[in-house]
Design a protein around this motif. Sequence first.
Motif, PDB file in Angstrom:
ATOM      1  N   ALA A 102      -7.829  -3.755  17.587  1.00 41.29           N
ATOM      2  CA  ALA A 102      -7.507  -4.659  16.485  1.00 41.29           C
ATOM      3  C   ALA A 102      -8.204  -4.261  15.191  1.00 41.29           C
ATOM      4  N   SER A 103      -9.440  -3.800  15.289  1.00 45.34           N
ATOM      5  CA  SER A 103     -10.174  -3.415  14.083  1.00 45.34           C
ATOM      6  C   SER A 103      -9.492  -2.232  13.404  1.00 45.34           C
ATOM      7  N   TYR A 104      -9.063  -1.252  14.189  1.00 46.27           N
ATOM      8  CA  TYR A 104      -8.436  -0.076  13.593  1.00 46.27           C
ATOM      9  C   TYR A 104      -7.017  -0.358  13.104  1.00 46.27           C
ATOM     10  N   ALA A 105      -6.386  -1.384  13.647  1.00 48.45           N
ATOM     11  CA  ALA A 105      -5.115  -1.825  13.069  1.00 48.45           C
ATOM     12  C   ALA A 105      -5.356  -2.356  11.661  1.00 48.45           C
ATOM     13  N   SER A 106      -6.463  -3.082  11.474  1.00 48.39           N
ATOM     14  CA  SER A 106      -6.813  -3.590  10.145  1.00 48.39           C
ATOM     15  C   SER A 106      -7.133  -2.445   9.196  1.00 48.39           C
ATOM     16  N   PHE A 107      -7.917  -1.483   9.672  1.00 48.98           N
ATOM     17  CA  PHE A 107      -8.237  -0.321   8.842  1.00 48.98           C
ATOM     18  C   PHE A 107      -6.962   0.436   8.458  1.00 48.98           C
ATOM     19  N   GLU A 122     -13.190   1.267  20.395  1.00 48.21           N
ATOM     20  CA  GLU A 122     -11.840   1.398  19.850  1.00 48.21           C
ATOM     21  C   GLU A 122     -11.563   2.828  19.407  1.00 48.21           C
ATOM     22  N   TYR A 123     -12.492   3.393  18.662  1.00 48.57           N
ATOM     23  CA  TYR A 123     -12.320   4.758  18.144  1.00 48.57           C
ATOM     24  C   TYR A 123     -12.155   5.739  19.291  1.00 48.57           C
ATOM     25  N   SER A 156      -6.158  -9.685   3.805  1.00 52.46           N
ATOM     26  CA  SER A 156      -6.319 -10.666   4.877  1.00 52.46           C
ATOM     27  C   SER A 156      -6.628 -10.043   6.231  1.00 52.46           C
ATOM     28  N   LEU A 157      -6.011  -8.894   6.557  1.00 51.55           N
ATOM     29  CA  LEU A 157      -6.256  -8.301   7.872  1.00 51.55           C
ATOM     30  C   LEU A 157      -7.702  -7.853   8.016  1.00 51.55           C
ATOM     31  N   ILE A 158      -8.237  -7.163   7.014  1.00 51.45           N
ATOM     32  CA  ILE A 158      -9.619  -6.703   7.096  1.00 51.45           C
ATOM     33  C   ILE A 158     -10.575  -7.888   7.044  1.00 51.45           C
ATOM     34  N   GLU A 159     -10.186  -8.965   6.381  1.00 45.64           N
ATOM     35  CA  GLU A 159     -11.026 -10.158   6.356  1.00 45.64           C
ATOM     36  C   GLU A 159     -11.197 -10.752   7.740  1.00 45.64           C
ATOM     37  N   VAL A 200      -1.290   4.129  14.451  1.00 49.69           N
ATOM     38  CA  VAL A 200      -2.481   3.375  14.848  1.00 49.69           C
ATOM     39  C   VAL A 200      -2.150   1.888  14.951  1.00 49.69           C
ATOM     40  N   ILE A 201      -1.414   1.373  13.975  1.00 50.42           N
ATOM     41  CA  ILE A 201      -1.037  -0.044  14.006  1.00 50.42           C
ATOM     42  C   ILE A 201      -0.212  -0.355  15.245  1.00 50.42           C
ATOM     43  N   GLU A 202       0.741   0.502  15.564  1.00 53.12           N
ATOM     44  CA  GLU A 202       1.600   0.288  16.723  1.00 53.12           C
ATOM     45  C   GLU A 202       0.808   0.399  18.029  1.00 53.12           C
ATOM     46  N   LEU A 203      -0.034   1.413  18.137  1.00 45.13           N
ATOM     47  CA  LEU A 203      -0.805   1.613  19.370  1.00 45.13           C
ATOM     48  C   LEU A 203      -1.799   0.497  19.622  1.00 45.13           C
TER      49      LEU A 203
END
Length: 236
Positions: A206-211, A78-79, A58-61, A195-198
Motif C-alpha cells: 500500500a505504501s508503494y502504491a501511494s509513492f 514492501e520494497y 491524499s494517498l500519501i497522506e 506498482v499500483i496494480e501489483l
Amino acid sequence: MKHEILSTIADAYEICGRIFEFPNSDLVELICNRAILDEIAKISASLEDGGYEGYETSLIENLTCENPSVLLDNLKKEYSILFLTPGAHVPIWIYEAPFRFVQDGREGSPSLFRSPTTIDVEKRMVNAGLNPPNRRKEPIDSMSDECYFISLLLRDAYRAIETHDLELFNSRLEQARDFNDVHLSMWMQPFMLGVIELSRSYEYGASYASFADFGKYVSKLDLSGILSSLDASVDV
C-alpha cells in the motif's frame, strides 16, 4: 519567472528518487515529520501557478507514522517483496533494462549489469561528470538513480541561469532532455502503473502504491516539451 519551473521539476524528480531507493531512516523521518507532504504540496502549487495540473496528496497522506521503526520495517518488506524477490520471478523490476526486457516480451532472462541499456545509462552519467558510487554493486539504471540524475541535471541548469553560464545551461538541458527521451520516459509511467496494480495483489504494497501515484503524476509531465520551451525562451 518561467525558468523557476526547472527548480520545481528538479524537486519532483528528487522526491521520486528518494521514495524509490531502498527505504532508510531518512525517508521515514521525512514521512513522519510531514516534510515530504509539504514539499509535494509546494511542487503542486508551483506547477499549478505555471499552468500545469496540480497533484492531490491524499494517498500519501494516508501513510501512518505511529511508530517510525514499524514504518521502516514495513517499507523494507514492501520494497523487498515488490522489487527484490530472488530468482527470475521478480513481481516488477526496479531497474530499467530488465523492466523493459519484460515489457517488450523478449525471451530469456534479462541482464542486470551489462545490458546495452545499463551501459548507456552509465555512459551518460559519467559524461555528465557523475561517478555513481555503487555502480559495481548495483545496476545504476534503477528508478531511483535515473530520477536523481534528471534532478541533478535540472538543478545544474537552474544554477547556470543564476550564474549566466549559457554553455552549462544548454548542455544540462540537452542532457536531461536526451536522457528522458531515450531512457526514463520509456518506462517511468508503465513502472508506476505496474506498482499500483501489483500492490493490490500483495499483503504489503500500500505504501508503494501511494509513492507510485506521485511518480505517475511526475511521469505525465511533458518534461522534454517543457525543456524545449525553456531552451527557446530563457535568457541566460
